[in-house]
Scaffold this motif. Structure first.
Motif, PDB file in Angstrom:
ATOM      1  N   PHE A  69       0.617   3.354   6.272  1.00 41.69           N
ATOM      2  CA  PHE A  69       2.035   3.247   6.579  1.00 41.69           C
ATOM      3  C   PHE A  69       2.298   3.632   8.034  1.00 41.69           C
ATOM      4  N   GLN A  70       1.588   4.609   8.527  1.00 40.73           N
ATOM      5  CA  GLN A  70       1.742   5.015   9.934  1.00 40.73           C
ATOM      6  C   GLN A  70       1.323   3.875  10.877  1.00 40.73           C
ATOM      7  N   ARG A  71       0.249   3.155  10.531  1.00 38.66           N
ATOM      8  CA  ARG A  71      -0.166   1.991  11.345  1.00 38.66           C
ATOM      9  C   ARG A  71       0.928   0.938  11.335  1.00 38.66           C
ATOM     10  N   LEU A  72       1.545   0.714  10.183  1.00 37.99           N
ATOM     11  CA  LEU A  72       2.631  -0.244  10.067  1.00 37.99           C
ATOM     12  C   LEU A  72       3.812   0.192  10.943  1.00 37.99           C
ATOM     13  N   LEU A  73       4.135   1.472  10.940  1.00 36.58           N
ATOM     14  CA  LEU A  73       5.218   1.978  11.788  1.00 36.58           C
ATOM     15  C   LEU A  73       4.895   1.785  13.267  1.00 36.58           C
ATOM     16  N   ARG A  74       3.655   2.069  13.667  1.00 35.07           N
ATOM     17  CA  ARG A  74       3.255   1.886  15.078  1.00 35.07           C
ATOM     18  C   ARG A  74       3.345   0.415  15.474  1.00 35.07           C
ATOM     19  N   SER A  75       2.930  -0.463  14.577  1.00 36.75           N
ATOM     20  CA  SER A  75       3.022  -1.904  14.863  1.00 36.75           C
ATOM     21  C   SER A  75       4.474  -2.330  15.031  1.00 36.75           C
ATOM     22  N   ALA A  76       5.343  -1.806  14.178  1.00 36.03           N
ATOM     23  CA  ALA A  76       6.765  -2.136  14.270  1.00 36.03           C
ATOM     24  C   ALA A  76       7.355  -1.606  15.575  1.00 36.03           C
ATOM     25  N   ALA A  77       6.986  -0.373  15.931  1.00 37.06           N
ATOM     26  CA  ALA A  77       7.501   0.226  17.165  1.00 37.06           C
ATOM     27  C   ALA A  77       7.032  -0.544  18.401  1.00 37.06           C
ATOM     28  N   ALA A  78       5.841  -1.119  18.319  1.00 32.05           N
ATOM     29  CA  ALA A  78       5.283  -1.880  19.445  1.00 32.05           C
ATOM     30  C   ALA A  78       5.822  -3.315  19.485  1.00 32.05           C
ATOM     31  N   GLY A  79       6.660  -3.662  18.515  1.00 34.07           N
ATOM     32  CA  GLY A  79       7.223  -5.006  18.484  1.00 34.07           C
ATOM     33  C   GLY A  79       6.282  -6.052  17.933  1.00 34.07           C
ATOM     34  N   GLU A  80       5.203  -5.631  17.325  1.00 40.22           N
ATOM     35  CA  GLU A  80       4.204  -6.575  16.819  1.00 40.22           C
ATOM     36  C   GLU A  80       4.625  -7.258  15.525  1.00 40.22           C
ATOM     37  N   LEU A  81       5.629  -6.751  14.859  1.00 42.44           N
ATOM     38  CA  LEU A  81       6.046  -7.330  13.582  1.00 42.44           C
ATOM     39  C   LEU A  81       7.255  -8.249  13.720  1.00 42.44           C
ATOM     40  N   LYS A  82       7.819  -8.299  14.921  1.00 42.72           N
ATOM     41  CA  LYS A  82       8.982  -9.154  15.129  1.00 42.72           C
ATOM     42  C   LYS A  82       8.551 -10.607  15.237  1.00 42.72           C
ATOM     43  N   PRO A  83       9.361 -11.512  14.706  1.00 40.72           N
ATOM     44  CA  PRO A  83       9.056 -12.926  14.904  1.00 40.72           C
ATOM     45  C   PRO A  83       9.223 -13.259  16.377  1.00 40.72           C
ATOM     46  N   HIS A 105       0.844  -1.204   0.000  1.00 46.06           N
ATOM     47  CA  HIS A 105       0.000   0.000   0.000  1.00 46.06           C
ATOM     48  C   HIS A 105       0.880   1.256   0.000  1.00 46.06           C
ATOM     49  N   ALA A 106       1.904   1.251   0.858  1.00 46.50           N
ATOM     50  CA  ALA A 106       2.769   2.433   0.948  1.00 46.50           C
ATOM     51  C   ALA A 106       3.470   2.702  -0.379  1.00 46.50           C
ATOM     52  N   ALA A 107       3.779   1.647  -1.122  1.00 46.97           N
ATOM     53  CA  ALA A 107       4.461   1.812  -2.405  1.00 46.97           C
ATOM     54  C   ALA A 107       3.596   2.527  -3.433  1.00 46.97           C
ATOM     55  N   VAL A 108       2.287   2.428  -3.331  1.00 42.76           N
ATOM     56  CA  VAL A 108       1.386   3.040  -4.313  1.00 42.76           C
ATOM     57  C   VAL A 108       0.450   4.072  -3.693  1.00 42.76           C
ATOM     58  N   CYS A 109       0.647   4.381  -2.423  1.00 39.38           N
ATOM     59  CA  CYS A 109      -0.245   5.290  -1.707  1.00 39.38           C
ATOM     60  C   CYS A 109      -0.275   6.669  -2.372  1.00 39.38           C
ATOM     61  N   PRO A 110      -1.463   7.232  -2.553  1.00 38.69           N
ATOM     62  CA  PRO A 110      -1.561   8.557  -3.178  1.00 38.69           C
ATOM     63  C   PRO A 110      -1.200   9.711  -2.235  1.00 38.69           C
ATOM     64  N   ALA A 111      -0.949   9.418  -0.949  1.00 38.59           N
ATOM     65  CA  ALA A 111      -0.568  10.493  -0.015  1.00 38.59           C
ATOM     66  C   ALA A 111       0.738  11.132  -0.495  1.00 38.59           C
ATOM     67  N   PRO A 112       0.897  12.432  -0.250  1.00 39.84           N
ATOM     68  CA  PRO A 112       2.107  13.124  -0.713  1.00 39.84           C
ATOM     69  C   PRO A 112       3.414  12.522  -0.165  1.00 39.84           C
ATOM     70  N   SER A 113       3.371  11.964   1.046  1.00 43.46           N
ATOM     71  CA  SER A 113       4.566  11.337   1.609  1.00 43.46           C
ATOM     72  C   SER A 113       4.134  10.164   2.494  1.00 43.46           C
ATOM     73  N   HIS A 114       5.077   9.301   2.804  1.00 42.22           N
ATOM     74  CA  HIS A 114       4.751   8.171   3.678  1.00 42.22           C
ATOM     75  C   HIS A 114       4.305   8.653   5.053  1.00 42.22           C
ATOM     76  N   ALA A 115       4.841   9.788   5.480  1.00 42.04           N
ATOM     77  CA  ALA A 115       4.477  10.340   6.784  1.00 42.04           C
ATOM     78  C   ALA A 115       2.988  10.704   6.842  1.00 42.04           C
ATOM     79  N   GLU A 116       2.371  10.922   5.701  1.00 37.76           N
ATOM     80  CA  GLU A 116       0.955  11.295   5.654  1.00 37.76           C
ATOM     81  C   GLU A 116       0.046  10.122   5.314  1.00 37.76           C
ATOM     82  N   CYS A 117       0.607   8.939   5.126  1.00 39.17           N
ATOM     83  CA  CYS A 117      -0.179   7.755   4.779  1.00 39.17           C
ATOM     84  C   CYS A 117      -0.627   7.044   6.054  1.00 39.17           C
ATOM     85  N   PRO A 118      -1.936   6.998   6.318  1.00 37.92           N
ATOM     86  CA  PRO A 118      -2.426   6.351   7.546  1.00 37.92           C
ATOM     87  C   PRO A 118      -2.054   4.862   7.619  1.00 37.92           C
TER      88      PRO A 118
END
Length: 142
Positions: free
Chosen positions: A117-131, A102-115
């Motif tokens: 991608f922001q959810r993905l970043l929050r998940s990563a920060a919370a450790g939810e994406l780690k094996p 989604h982030a690769a094709v998101c129409p938002a002007p930047s990744h910082a403005e893509c909701p």
């Protein structure tokens, strides 16, 4: 079969075969000169070890899948538990893949403005994406 033939047929280096023997995963049938020899059934054991490793089992877990005579004796509950673990991993990886696509094709002007991608970043920060952490396996040298 001598160790060189087993290595050639299995695609494993002789050092791995010696290590597996040291760990009790396979057993040599004897020696031919200085070379270990193995029964033809060792190739099936090595295939089960490879399958177990591909599924994410530790060598200790795999060792428990063999009876003392080298025959497969697999606990079905452990297979089911591993399948459940793989389902969770697949779900986590699909969510990550979908967020990145989604982030690769998101129409938002930047990744910082893509909701998304922001959810993905929050998940990563919370450790939810780690094996999930796997049990460490101590390797002793003799």
């Amino acid at each position: 079969m001598d160790i060189a033939e087993v290595a050639k047929k299995s695609g494993l280096p002789a050092s791995a075969l010696r290590y597996y023997e040291e760990k009790g995963l396979i057993t040599s049938a004897g020696r031919q000169g200085l070379r270990r020899t193995f029964a033809p059934g060792v190739l099936d054991q090595l295939a089960l070890i490879a399958l177990g490793q591909a599924a994410g089992f530790s060598l200790d877990d795999i060792g428990a899948m063999f009876s003392p005579d080298g025959q497969a004796s697999i606990d079905r509950k452990s297979l089911s538990a591993k399948a459940d673990e793989l389902d969770k991993t697949i779900k986590r990886l699909k969510a990550m893949r979908n967020g990145l696509r989604h982030a690769a094709v998101c129409p938002a002007p930047s990744h910082a403005e893509c909701p998304t991608f922001q959810r993905l970043l929050r998940s990563a920060a919370a450790g939810e994406l780690k094996p999930r952490a796997r049990r460490a396996v101590a390797h002793s040298s003799k």
